[in-house]
Design an enzyme around this catalytic site. Structure first.
Site: not given
Ligand SMILES: [Zn+2]
Ligand SMILES: [Zn+2]
Length: 279
Positions: A37, A67, A70, A107, A141, A173, A176, A210, A223, A225, A255
């Site tokens: 982050r 990964h 973000y 992403h 992804e 994913d 997603h 994923h 999104d 999970h 995830e």
């Molecule tokens: Zn996600």
């Molecule tokens: Zn991701």
């Protein structure tokens, strides 16, 4: 052999991520190379990298995927953010090389008003600036398509793959893509979605799953999970994915949430339970 693991923390020391994975029964996994982050990037020291590589060489937990954090967005129209994003992505490549990690999962990007076509072109141009060499593969992804996020359709992923000159592959994913409108909730649906994936992206390019269930429904573009088998993809969908002939040899990285219902260990256990003829 079933390859399953979860996204694990690197707190303490990078190599601890491999220990954590082993402790919960995983044999592949994923990490952030730094706090996801923030922009601040602490490069692993030579010592830390050496310790990680030594453990990773055992291959009992393999592959490990980085990964990307973000914040980077390679499709942004904002100059300042774009420069920072490209720089951060280049750093991820350096870290991966230093750790002997082959895969960096990203992403694709969010165009925030630039438009889809221009956004995709910008992503392609940016990826072509990365010096991945032979050792690193950038995995694109599939996304849920919320807001102006790109990479929600197989066609978009395919365009990026076809027009980049570096080594690329794809992460599907399941949460997603389900949220983006690709049904995965039954055996028939999984096969139809994979047919569509194959005719656009090509299954040869699929390197990683994923594996996440989805809190929201098909095409919701949301999104969120959910634990394996407890979401809208559900038990039948999850079993169909885990046992599918075309997917079963790929690494499955979870995830999933950690809460009073289940933790990572229990979700890994669930995947093993869902796998036919697991031993
Ligand atoms: Zn996600
Ligand atoms: Zn991701």
């Amino acid at each position: 052999m079933l390859k399953v693991g979860v996204h694990v923390s690197i707190s303490g020391d990078l190599f601890r991520a491999i220990d954590r994975e082993r402790e919960i029964g995983g044999n592949c996994g994923q990490i952030f190379s730094h706090s996801p982050r923030g922009w601040s990037f602490t490069f692993p020291s030579n010592e830390e990298a050496k310790n990680f590589r030594r453990k990773y060489r055992n291959k009992d937990v393999n592959p490990f995927v980085i990964h990307e954090a973000y914040l980077p967005n390679l499709a942004t129209p904002k100059d300042e953010l774009y420069k920072k994003s490209l720089k951060a992505t280049k750093k991820e490549v350096e870290v991966a090389k230093k750790l002997d990690i082959r895969y960096i999962n990203i992403h694709p990007g969010t165009h925030t008003g630039l438009g889809e076509s221009k956004g995709l072109k910008k992503i392609i141009r940016s990826l072509n600036k990365l010096e991945t060499g032979d050792g690193v593969i950038i995995l694109l992804e599939t996304t849920s398509g919320s807001g102006t996020m790109l990479g929600y359709s197989f066609e978009q992923i395919s365009k990026i793959l076809n027009e980049t000159t570096i080594n690329t592959g794809v992460t599907l994913d399941t949460c997603h893509s389900f949220a983006a409108g690709y049904d995965l909730s039954s055996k028939k649906a999984v096969n139809e979605t994979l047919d569509e994936f194959d005719s656009t992206v090509g299954l040869d390019n699929l390197e990683l799953i994923h594996l996440n269930d989805s809190k929201h429904g098909l095409g919701s573009k949301k999104d969120r999970h959910e634990h394996i088998g407890l979401g809208k993809i559900g038990e039948e969908g999850m079993k169909s994915i885990i046992n599918n002939e075309r997917l079963r040899d790929l690494p499955f990285v979870l995830e999933t949430p950690e809460n009073s219902k289940r933790g990572d260990k229990e979700n890994i256990q669930k995947v093993k339970e869902f796998r036919e003829n697991y031993n």
